[in-house]
Design an enzyme around this catalytic site. Structure first.
Site: not given
Ligand code: UGA
Length: 480
Positions: A34, A158, A272, A275, A283
């Protein structure tokens, strides 16, 4: 016995650091590069700059013996067989991914190539990036037979990044030559053969020796598109259920029941479909915009993604209106907030819907007292402490004398709260839950006015008749 590969990982952000720790856990020799000297110093001294389950354990298990940290890209990459690029690809003004870090790293790697290397893009990048990296390296005078460029997108979330890495749903390898594909297969062999899961103290997770992660080999372009399309699809699922939640709210149905009913169809799946106040993080917002931009570039109209983004923005506004409808006016109101990170289980506040709501509250003149189990420090950098904004160490202090308590992300810790105690702490027993964490009848039974997303409101008798409360009247009621 799997063969050890020497790996350089360029970039020690979420993806780079987790990949480095996990490659070491799989038995490979890893050097993580880094250009941020302070960060490298922290990592060398045993610190862990991000909040991620199992990461401190893996780093302390392998630091010095299998993982090293450096700022010297040239010497790190010279000794490596595979060089993973895991630097940031932020959003540019047009919505496209800004690939200048990838470009710069590719040129620098080119200058250090002295024997055959596979350069692997792990950062989320638009289709054709692989071609660009190849061109940049060739332009720097590296003969074609000395390198290959492959794509190995990362699907970790994350908060559960280590488990997602070591217990992946799938491992995608985009490679144009068998030589590159073979090296990548060798790197992942401890997982794909199941050997890792029968080893000593593997990180626990859904995969096992009998059910190891499958590997999917594709073209480099397909691998790049798989990553963008996966994130865009998941974001679409969230916006879809959020609109369904709004329909449920209007029609008097419960979105949780609806989501369960939809998700039981194996073609749709239950994940996913929660709501809430919309998606955030580093991401989804960025990748939806970038994929939309990719579509535009190749002459395809992906209006659906515009709609996904619009719904996501609208969801925060709707929630804010819900808070307003419960409080009537905002100026001088005390609001307790639980959750600042973009979701539970992380300290990441990038594009956090929770922080967006807090900013709106502050803008309207509210006094906010917020608690998040991990994101306080990072939030302070964006919203400094002030007479209007206080950060506290527990949910009860956040709720102390508050006119309402808002739940803005889904930390599991919030389920452990003693809500009876909280009821006495709040000035008015009003909870507005942007993540549908709690059960409406239970909350109503404890005497709360409880509002959530896409579910029936549980409103205490006093709150139903006059839509907006008058503090003195409520105090009389509390006493009686
Ligand atoms: C997301 C993807 O899930 C990963 O597979 C991917 O590798 C990553 O992006 C990336 O591209 O690096 P992440 O951003 O860590 O992962 O978070 P998620 O757990 O996917 O949640 C994303 C957002 O969606 C959060 O704000 C979460 O609260 C929201 N969410 C998730 C909902 O509102 N409803 C759901 O049912 C699921």
């Amino acid at each position: 016995m799997s063969e050890q590969v020497s790996i350089a990982v360029v970039g020690s952000g979420y993806v780079g650091l987790v990949a480095a720790a996990c490659f070491a856990e799989m038995g490979h020799r890893v050097i993580c590069v880094d250009n941020d000297e302070a960060k490298v110093r922290v990592l060398r001294e045993g610190g862990v700059p991000i909040h991620e389950e199992y990461l401190p354990e893996l780093l302390s298990r392998h630091r010095r013996n299998l993982v090293e940290f450096t700022t010297d890209l040239r010497s790190a990459t010279q000794d490596a067989q595979a060089i993973f690029i895991a630097v940031g690809t932020p959003q540019s003004k047009t919505g496209s991914a800004d690939l200048s870090y990838v470009d710069a790293v590719a040129s620098e790697i080119a200058r250090s190539i002295n024997s055959y290397k596979v350069i692997v893009e792990k950062s989320t990048v638009p289709v054709y990036t692989n071609e660009w990296i190849r061109r940049v390296i060739e332009r720097n005078g590296v003969p074609r037979e000395l390198f290959d460029v492959a794509s190995n997108p990362e699907f970790l979330r994350e908060g559960t990044a280590v488990v997602d890495f070591l217990h992946a749903d799938r491992i995608v390898i985009g490679a144009a030559t068998e030589r590159a594909a073979e090296l990548l297969r060798r790197i992942y062999e401890p997982l794909t053969s199941g050997a890792y899961y029968r080893g000593q103290s593997p990180v626990p997770g859904p995969r096992s020796e009998a059910d190891p992660p499958p590997i999917l080999q594709t073209s480099t372009k397909a691998a790049e598109i798989i990553k963008h399309a996966s994130n865009a699809f998941l974001a679409t699922k969230i916006s879809f259920i959020n609109i369904v939640a709004n329909i449920c709210e209007a029609a008097g149905a419960d979105v949780e029941e609806v989501a369960r009913g939809i998700g039981m169809d194996t073609r749709i799946g239950p994940k996913f479909l929660r709501a809430g106040i919309g998606y955030g993080g580093s991401c989804f917002p960025k990748d939806v915009a970038a994929f939309r931009h990719v579509a535009e570039q190749v002459g395809v109209d992906f209006g659906l993604l515009h709609e996904v983004e619009r719904i996501n923005e609208e969801q925060k506004v709707r929630f804010f209106q819900k808070v307003r409808s419960a409080l009537w006016t905002f100026r001088g109101k005390k609001i307790g907030v639980l959750g600042l990170a973009f979701k539970g289980g992380t300290d990441d506040i990038r594009e956090s819907p929770a922080l967006d709501i807090v900013k709106r509250l502050l803008h309207e003149g509210c006094i906010v007292r917020a608690f998040d189990p991990a994101a306080e420090q990072r939030s302070k950098e964006v919203i400094p402490e002030s007479s209007q904004m206080e950060y506290v160490q527990d949910p009860y202090t956040a709720a102390q004398d508050a006119d309402a308590l808002l739940i803005l992300n889904d930390w599991k810790d919030f389920l452990e709260i003693d809500f009876k105690r909280l009821h006495h702490t709040l000035r008015y027993p009003i909870i507005i839950d942007g993540r549908n964490l709690l059960d409406p009848p239970t909350m109503a039974g404890m005497g709360f006015t409880y509002l959530s997303v896409g579910r029936a409101n549980s409103v205490q008798p006093l709150d139903t008749i006059p839509t907006y409360f008058l503090p003195r009247e409520r105090e009389n009621i509390k006493r009686s």
